[in-house]
Scaffold this motif. Structure first.
Motif, PDB file in Angstrom:
ATOM      1  N   ILE A 320      74.362 109.617  26.027  1.00  0.00           N
ATOM      2  CA  ILE A 320      73.470 108.544  26.551  1.00  0.00           C
ATOM      3  C   ILE A 320      73.203 107.544  27.284  1.00  0.00           C
ATOM      4  N   ALA A 321      74.992 106.679  27.308  1.00  0.00           N
ATOM      5  CA  ALA A 321      74.949 106.071  28.544  1.00  0.00           C
ATOM      6  C   ALA A 321      75.296 107.157  29.834  1.00  0.00           C
ATOM      7  N   GLU A 322      76.091 108.039  29.963  1.00  0.00           N
ATOM      8  CA  GLU A 322      75.927 108.974  30.545  1.00  0.00           C
ATOM      9  C   GLU A 322      74.939 109.090  31.451  1.00  0.00           C
ATOM     10  N   ASP A 323      73.683 110.138  30.835  1.00  0.00           N
ATOM     11  CA  ASP A 323      72.066 110.187  31.506  1.00  0.00           C
ATOM     12  C   ASP A 323      71.370 109.312  32.159  1.00  0.00           C
ATOM     13  N   LEU A 324      71.242 107.820  31.023  1.00  0.00           N
ATOM     14  CA  LEU A 324      71.316 106.811  31.493  1.00  0.00           C
ATOM     15  C   LEU A 324      71.167 106.238  32.976  1.00  0.00           C
ATOM     16  N   THR A 325      72.293 106.977  33.633  1.00  0.00           N
ATOM     17  CA  THR A 325      72.983 106.159  35.167  1.00  0.00           C
ATOM     18  C   THR A 325      72.828 107.487  36.006  1.00  0.00           C
ATOM     19  N   ALA A 326      72.467 109.400  35.239  1.00  0.00           N
ATOM     20  CA  ALA A 326      72.199 109.544  36.017  1.00  0.00           C
ATOM     21  C   ALA A 326      70.979 109.859  36.938  1.00  0.00           C
ATOM     22  N   ILE A 327      70.297 109.169  35.735  1.00  0.00           N
ATOM     23  CA  ILE A 327      68.995 109.527  36.727  1.00  0.00           C
ATOM     24  C   ILE A 327      68.210 108.663  37.131  1.00  0.00           C
ATOM     25  N   PHE A 358      82.961 101.188  27.240  1.00  0.00           N
ATOM     26  CA  PHE A 358      83.995 102.093  26.771  1.00  0.00           C
ATOM     27  C   PHE A 358      83.354 103.093  27.681  1.00  0.00           C
ATOM     28  N   ALA A 359      82.084 103.421  27.534  1.00  0.00           N
ATOM     29  CA  ALA A 359      81.281 105.022  28.378  1.00  0.00           C
ATOM     30  C   ALA A 359      80.321 104.580  29.470  1.00  0.00           C
ATOM     31  N   LEU A 360      80.152 103.131  29.241  1.00  0.00           N
ATOM     32  CA  LEU A 360      78.957 102.968  30.576  1.00  0.00           C
ATOM     33  C   LEU A 360      79.334 102.826  31.548  1.00  0.00           C
ATOM     34  N   LEU A 361      80.216 101.738  31.433  1.00  0.00           N
ATOM     35  CA  LEU A 361      81.050 100.176  32.543  1.00  0.00           C
ATOM     36  C   LEU A 361      82.190 101.105  33.530  1.00  0.00           C
ATOM     37  N   PRO A 362      82.818 102.463  33.178  1.00  0.00           N
ATOM     38  CA  PRO A 362      83.694 103.048  33.953  1.00  0.00           C
ATOM     39  C   PRO A 362      82.694 104.443  35.017  1.00  0.00           C
ATOM     40  N   ILE A 363      81.793 104.673  34.207  1.00  0.00           N
ATOM     41  CA  ILE A 363      80.940 105.051  35.313  1.00  0.00           C
ATOM     42  C   ILE A 363      79.929 104.329  36.313  1.00  0.00           C
ATOM     43  N   ILE A 364      79.611 103.351  35.803  1.00  0.00           N
ATOM     44  CA  ILE A 364      79.037 102.311  36.847  1.00  0.00           C
ATOM     45  C   ILE A 364      80.095 101.979  37.776  1.00  0.00           C
ATOM     46  N   GLN A 365      80.972 101.345  37.360  1.00  0.00           N
ATOM     47  CA  GLN A 365      82.189 100.839  38.203  1.00  0.00           C
ATOM     48  C   GLN A 365      82.305 102.075  39.693  1.00  0.00           C
ATOM     49  N   GLN A 366      82.706 103.758  39.042  1.00  0.00           N
ATOM     50  CA  GLN A 366      82.622 104.790  39.470  1.00  0.00           C
ATOM     51  C   GLN A 366      81.627 104.581  41.249  1.00  0.00           C
ATOM     52  N   ILE A 367      80.256 104.103  40.414  1.00  0.00           N
ATOM     53  CA  ILE A 367      79.315 104.572  40.545  1.00  0.00           C
ATOM     54  C   ILE A 367      79.238 103.310  42.586  1.00  0.00           C
ATOM     55  N   ALA A 368      79.628 102.329  41.639  1.00  0.00           N
ATOM     56  CA  ALA A 368      79.421 101.284  42.507  1.00  0.00           C
ATOM     57  C   ALA A 368      80.596 101.450  43.629  1.00  0.00           C
ATOM     58  N   ALA A 369      81.590 101.758  43.354  1.00  0.00           N
ATOM     59  CA  ALA A 369      82.645 101.783  44.283  1.00  0.00           C
ATOM     60  C   ALA A 369      82.752 102.456  45.825  1.00  0.00           C
ATOM     61  N   THR A 370      81.758 103.420  44.957  1.00  0.00           N
ATOM     62  CA  THR A 370      81.600 104.165  46.708  1.00  0.00           C
ATOM     63  C   THR A 370      80.761 102.991  47.585  1.00  0.00           C
ATOM     64  N   ALA A 371      80.105 102.258  46.823  1.00  0.00           N
ATOM     65  CA  ALA A 371      79.643 101.436  47.821  1.00  0.00           C
ATOM     66  C   ALA A 371      79.699  99.907  47.864  1.00  0.00           C
ATOM     67  N   GLY A 372      81.083 100.245  47.407  1.00  0.00           N
ATOM     68  CA  GLY A 372      82.257  98.895  48.191  1.00  0.00           C
ATOM     69  C   GLY A 372      82.484  97.773  47.654  1.00  0.00           C
ATOM     70  N   VAL A 373      81.768  98.404  46.324  1.00  0.00           N
ATOM     71  CA  VAL A 373      80.961  96.589  44.800  1.00  0.00           C
ATOM     72  C   VAL A 373      82.807  96.653  44.371  1.00  0.00           C
ATOM     73  N   ASP A 374      83.511  95.457  44.167  1.00  0.00           N
ATOM     74  CA  ASP A 374      84.375  95.101  43.502  1.00  0.00           C
ATOM     75  C   ASP A 374      84.692  95.575  41.975  1.00  0.00           C
ATOM     76  N   PRO A 375      85.649  95.832  41.438  1.00  0.00           N
ATOM     77  CA  PRO A 375      85.195  96.043  39.798  1.00  0.00           C
ATOM     78  C   PRO A 375      85.206  94.588  39.169  1.00  0.00           C
ATOM     79  N   SER A 376      85.383  93.915  39.291  1.00  0.00           N
ATOM     80  CA  SER A 376      85.112  92.424  38.440  1.00  0.00           C
ATOM     81  C   SER A 376      83.326  91.957  39.637  1.00  0.00           C
ATOM     82  N   ALA A 377      82.635  91.975  40.159  1.00  0.00           N
ATOM     83  CA  ALA A 377      81.316  92.281  40.411  1.00  0.00           C
ATOM     84  C   ALA A 377      81.248  93.237  38.998  1.00  0.00           C
ATOM     85  N   VAL A 378      80.669  94.053  38.951  1.00  0.00           N
ATOM     86  CA  VAL A 378      80.116  94.892  38.108  1.00  0.00           C
ATOM     87  C   VAL A 378      80.593  94.727  36.271  1.00  0.00           C
TER      88      VAL A 378
END
Length: 438
Positions: A320-327, A358-378
């Motif tokens: 669920i966490a992964e697919d919510l991010t994918a859309i 543990f499932a959603l945060l690392p995915i969002i962190q990786q996606i946001a990192a491509t736009a230069g977003v700091d992990p702490s901001a996520v």
């Protein structure tokens, strides 16, 4: 497929609970089992998921059993009566002051980061006051959940600990920037409590015209659980110094983690029975009097464990966490963490805390990192947005404890509190934005 089945399981359970069609035990026992069969899992696999889930909640269930018995015994001994009478005198029956006081006390007590301990300490003490003033127990839970959601962002609490494990940023370092959010958030919670107090005054006045009160309309506690008028002479507390000392020592042990929580209440209950009821027959009678309420809560917690075990170990929560991010649209990438934070409260109903971090945060962190977003901001946006809804989620075992202690229903709690809590999360997210955390 796992995502669709997982969402259908959660929607079915939440809908049935909100509509009051079935008991939580039936909903959380049967629906996940059916969903797991549809997902193609074998009976032996489902059994493994079940055992894993039960193991996760066994400690919590044991704590609930002995804690409910202990505090029920303390209530029988009228230990809280002087405290409640003092509160009534202090507030002069002012509903608004009671609301603000509830919020502030819950925030202070929740500094230990334990939702279960906070509910165990506050609800037995404040519920008679709410009954005396005719205030709804759902309002008490709403106000407590508001401030507890703010104070839950401490380094020794679960959310920042999980976020630290995922990002590698020290939890205390993350917390330092969140302290101003907590201070301003508590001030905002106090204002919110005052506004809800004004609203409750109107509800009480309207109910009086029909010869009842919001408390009488909302409480599910049986008649023999209702307390006598705490403004009257009432009953004199029995052995207040000894029993009061047991309560204080138990709270200290919980707050500082001196002993495992279930063992704290097991010992406290044993000592209370020994001191107040030396005769073994009397001890067993007291236990049998309160066993239905305690066992009912334990049954719900174990059913929740089965639900969580199937959803988590069956891979549905992660899917669920992964697919919510994918859309999500790609142009939102630089702001994706803020968007997830805005949806943090409803996501707490669809994903457990573990799945969120543990499932959603690392995915969002990786996606946001491509736009230069700091992990702490996520972390900040996701934590601030999600923590507000921690105790309105059926995934929170502590929330089920609160339901039992306050004598209210999870479905009605969701209907009563969900909208207000989500709205309040926008305020705390706004505070974080103004402070430049994301």
């Amino acid at each position: 497929m796992l995502t669709i089945i997982g969402i259908l399981i959660i929607l079915s359970i939440v809908t049935l609970l909100m509509m009051g069609k079935v008991s939580p035990i039936i909903a959380m026992s049967c629906i996940p089992f059916i969903g797991a069969l549809i997902a193609g899992y074998s009976i032996p696999e489902i059994s493994v998921f079940f055992e894993s889930g039960i193991n996760k909640v066994a400690k919590v269930a044991a704590m609930f059993l002995f804690a409910i018995l202990f505090f029920s015994l303390m209530k029988d001994l009228h230990i809280f009566d002087p405290l409640i009478r003092a509160m009534v005198k202090l507030t002069r029956g002012n509903v608004i002051i009671v609301c603000v006081m509830t919020t502030l006390i819950a925030g202070i007590v929740h500094l230990d980061g334990s939702g279960a301990a906070t509910f165990l300490i506050i609800i037995p003490a404040l519920l008679p006051l709410y009954r005396q003033l005719g205030m709804s127990p759902y309002l008490m839970l709403l106000l407590m959940c508001t401030s507890m959601g703010i104070m839950n962002m401490v380094p020794w609490g679960g959310p920042l600990g999980r976020a630290s494990a995922v990002t590698g940023i020290d939890a205390s370092t993350l917390w330092q920037s969140l302290i101003p959010v907590q201070i301003i958030g508590m001030a905002g919670a106090a204002v919110f409590a005052a506004l809800m107090g004004i609203r409750e005054n109107r509800r009480i006045a309207a109910a009086k015209l029909n010869g009842t009160t919001p408390y009488d309309m909302d409480s599910l506690l049986p008649a023999n659980e209702q307390l006598t008028d705490i403004n009257g002479s009432g009953h004199k507390p029995k052995k207040p110094w000894i029993n009061g000392g047991l309560i204080i020592v138990s709270i200290i042990c919980l707050a500082f983690g001196l002993l495992s929580a279930p063992y704290v209440f097991m010992i406290a209950l044993s000592l209370a029975l020994l001191v107040n009821y030396p005769n073994p027959k009397d001890q067993m009678k007291v236990l049998s009097d309160h066993a239905p309420q305690a066992l009912g809560m334990v049954a719900i917690i174990l059913a929740a464990g089965a639900f969580l075990g199937i959803m988590s170990d069956g891979g549905m929560l992660q899917s669920i966490a992964e697919d919510l991010t994918a859309i999500l649209p790609t142009e939102w990438i630089s702001k994706i963490h803020i968007f997830v934070g805005i949806l943090g409260v409803p996501m707490d109903i669809f994903t457990s805390t573990d799945a969120y971090y543990f499932a959603l945060l690392p995915i969002i962190q990786q996606i946001a990192a491509t736009a230069g977003v700091d992990p702490s901001a996520v972390v900040y946006s996701m934590a601030i947005g999600n923590n507000a809804g921690t105790f309105v989620s059926p995934f929170s075992p502590a929330a089920w404890l609160a339901m039992g202690l306050a004598g209210i229903d999870m479905g009605r709690h969701l209907r009563y509190s969900f909208g207000w809590i989500w709205l309040f999360s926008f305020f705390t997210l706004g505070v974080g934005a103004v402070l430049g955390l994301y």
